[in-house]
Scaffold this motif. Structure first.
Motif, short mmCIF file in Angstrom:
data_model
loop_
_atom_site.label_atom_id
_atom_site.label_comp_id
_atom_site.label_asym_id
_atom_site.label_seq_id
_atom_site.Cartn_x
_atom_site.Cartn_y
_atom_site.Cartn_z
N ARG A 175 -17.46 19.09 132.84
CA ARG A 175 -17.01 19.52 131.52
C ARG A 175 -15.49 19.52 131.42
O ARG A 175 -14.92 19.15 130.39
CB ARG A 175 -17.56 20.92 131.21
CG ARG A 175 -19.07 20.94 130.99
CD ARG A 175 -19.56 22.33 130.61
NE ARG A 175 -20.99 22.32 130.33
CZ ARG A 175 -21.65 23.34 129.78
NH1 ARG A 175 -21.00 24.46 129.49
NH2 ARG A 175 -22.94 23.25 129.55
N LEU A 223 -13.33 17.13 128.71
CA LEU A 223 -12.39 17.64 127.73
C LEU A 223 -10.97 17.14 127.98
O LEU A 223 -10.23 16.80 127.04
CB LEU A 223 -12.40 19.17 127.74
CG LEU A 223 -13.61 19.85 127.10
CD1 LEU A 223 -13.53 21.35 127.30
CD2 LEU A 223 -13.70 19.51 125.62
N SER A 237 -9.41 24.30 119.33
CA SER A 237 -10.40 23.96 120.34
C SER A 237 -11.22 22.75 119.92
O SER A 237 -11.50 22.55 118.73
CB SER A 237 -11.34 25.15 120.56
OG SER A 237 -12.37 24.82 121.47
N TRP A 248 -16.45 27.47 127.68
CA TRP A 248 -17.53 26.48 127.74
C TRP A 248 -17.57 25.81 129.11
O TRP A 248 -18.63 25.62 129.69
CB TRP A 248 -17.33 25.43 126.65
CG TRP A 248 -18.36 24.35 126.62
CD1 TRP A 248 -19.67 24.47 126.26
CD2 TRP A 248 -18.16 22.97 126.97
NE1 TRP A 248 -20.31 23.25 126.34
CE2 TRP A 248 -19.41 22.31 126.78
CE3 TRP A 248 -17.06 22.22 127.41
CZ2 TRP A 248 -19.57 20.95 127.03
CZ3 TRP A 248 -17.23 20.88 127.65
CH2 TRP A 248 -18.47 20.26 127.46
N ASP A 286 -11.61 28.86 124.11
CA ASP A 286 -13.00 28.52 123.81
C ASP A 286 -13.50 27.38 124.71
O ASP A 286 -14.65 27.37 125.13
CB ASP A 286 -13.16 28.12 122.35
CG ASP A 286 -12.94 29.30 121.40
OD1 ASP A 286 -12.97 30.45 121.88
OD2 ASP A 286 -12.72 29.06 120.20
N GLU A 287 -12.61 26.43 124.99
CA GLU A 287 -12.96 25.33 125.88
C GLU A 287 -13.15 25.84 127.30
O GLU A 287 -14.09 25.45 128.01
CB GLU A 287 -11.88 24.25 125.84
CG GLU A 287 -11.73 23.59 124.48
CD GLU A 287 -10.54 22.65 124.39
OE1 GLU A 287 -10.50 21.85 123.46
OE2 GLU A 287 -9.65 22.74 125.27
N GLN A 318 -20.35 26.14 121.42
CA GLN A 318 -20.81 25.51 122.67
C GLN A 318 -21.07 24.01 122.54
O GLN A 318 -21.75 23.42 123.38
CB GLN A 318 -22.06 26.22 123.18
CG GLN A 318 -21.85 27.68 123.55
CD GLN A 318 -20.85 27.85 124.68
OE1 GLN A 318 -21.02 27.29 125.76
NE2 GLN A 318 -19.79 28.60 124.43
N ILE A 319 -20.53 23.38 121.51
CA ILE A 319 -20.69 21.94 121.29
C ILE A 319 -19.32 21.33 121.00
O ILE A 319 -18.51 21.94 120.29
CB ILE A 319 -21.65 21.65 120.12
CG1 ILE A 319 -23.05 22.21 120.42
CG2 ILE A 319 -21.73 20.15 119.85
CD1 ILE A 319 -24.01 22.08 119.26
N ILE A 320 -19.06 20.15 121.52
CA ILE A 320 -17.82 19.44 121.21
C ILE A 320 -17.92 18.91 119.78
O ILE A 320 -18.80 18.11 119.45
CB ILE A 320 -17.57 18.28 122.18
CG1 ILE A 320 -17.38 18.82 123.60
CG2 ILE A 320 -16.33 17.49 121.76
CD1 ILE A 320 -17.18 17.74 124.65
N ARG A 321 -17.02 19.38 118.93
CA ARG A 321 -16.98 18.94 117.53
C ARG A 321 -15.54 18.55 117.21
O ARG A 321 -14.63 19.37 117.36
CB ARG A 321 -17.42 20.05 116.58
CG ARG A 321 -18.84 20.58 116.79
CD ARG A 321 -19.16 21.65 115.76
NE ARG A 321 -20.38 22.36 116.06
CZ ARG A 321 -21.59 21.96 115.71
NH1 ARG A 321 -21.73 20.82 115.04
NH2 ARG A 321 -22.65 22.68 116.02
N VAL A 370 -14.19 22.55 121.22
CA VAL A 370 -15.53 23.11 121.40
C VAL A 370 -15.77 24.21 120.37
O VAL A 370 -14.98 25.14 120.23
CB VAL A 370 -15.70 23.69 122.82
CG1 VAL A 370 -17.06 24.37 122.97
CG2 VAL A 370 -15.54 22.59 123.86
N HIS A 371 -16.89 24.07 119.64
CA HIS A 371 -17.28 25.05 118.64
C HIS A 371 -18.77 25.34 118.82
O HIS A 371 -19.59 24.41 118.82
CB HIS A 371 -17.00 24.53 117.23
CG HIS A 371 -15.57 24.13 117.01
ND1 HIS A 371 -14.58 25.01 116.65
CD2 HIS A 371 -14.95 22.92 117.17
CE1 HIS A 371 -13.42 24.37 116.56
NE2 HIS A 371 -13.63 23.10 116.87
#
Length: 206
Positions: free
Chosen positions: A140, A144, A165, A129, A125-126, A170-173, A167-168
């Motif tokens: 990016r 990360l 991941s 992104w 997923d990362e 398309q946002i870093i969470r 990234v969830h």
């Protein structure tokens, strides 16, 4: 709110460093190093840590009171403080705080194979992104990468070593807190379990 100071310096600006002020454990670790560049970086790191500790304490802190732990150096005369150190290329950074903060810095050298590297090094997923916007892929990736390294150093390891991941949608969470800045050719990131801010302080020559 935790306000973390990150002290940054360039290794090449501090060419002649003496090991005379190091602790016995630091001297022992230094004795195992054969590379002159690694020796210089090691001594400089302990000197910069002492300066960061002095800023946190409000009075001078001796380099001789920095001891070597199993993985990281620690402040033997200020056990309530936590130290983190990182280096990349010609840059070296440290932070000292009352709470555990992980620091990672990376020289942002352009990588021709960034798309393949992300697939190899990051969660799928990362990688997706990172590679979605080619013009932003380098930035990016380094963001990360440094967040993962900083979180590991902060003792926040479940999310960064068990295949999940950052990234969830398309946002870093994350379940933890972080700050990151691009400083010229350097990406500087910190991670902590509590809300934090970061200020970069340049120390060209020690």
């Amino acid at each position: 709110m935790l306000h973390a100071e990150v002290l940054l310096t360039q290794i090449s600006l501090n060419p002649s460093l003496s090991s005379d002020s190091l602790s016995a454990s630091s001297e022992a670790k230094l004795a195992t190093m054969q590379s002159p560049a690694r020796v210089q970086q090691f001594i400089l790191g302990r000197m910069l840590l002492a300066q960061a500790a002095a800023r946190a304490l409000g009075f001078d802190y001796a380099v001789a009171d920095i001891e070597e732990g199993e993985f990281f150096p620690y402040l033997s005369k200020a056990a309530h403080l936590h130290a983190s150190i990182s280096h990349s290329g010609d840059s070296l950074g440290v932070t000292v705080n009352t709470e555990r903060v992980g620091l990672d810095i990376e020289s942002c050298r352009p990588k021709a194979n960034i798309a393949k590297l992300t697939v190899f090094a990051l969660h799928q997923d990362e990688a997706r992104w990172v590679n979605t916007v080619e013009a932003e892929s380098q930035e990016r990736f380094y963001l990360l990468w440094t967040l993962r390294e900083a979180a590991f150093k902060a003792g926040i390891r479940n999310q960064v070593i068990r295949g999940s991941s950052l990234v969830h949608d398309q946002i870093i969470r994350t379940d933890w807190h972080w700050c990151s800045e691009r400083e010229q050719q350097l990406r500087v990131s910190i991670a902590a379990k509590t809300p934090c801010t970061m200020v970069l302080i340049h120390k060209p020559c020690l």
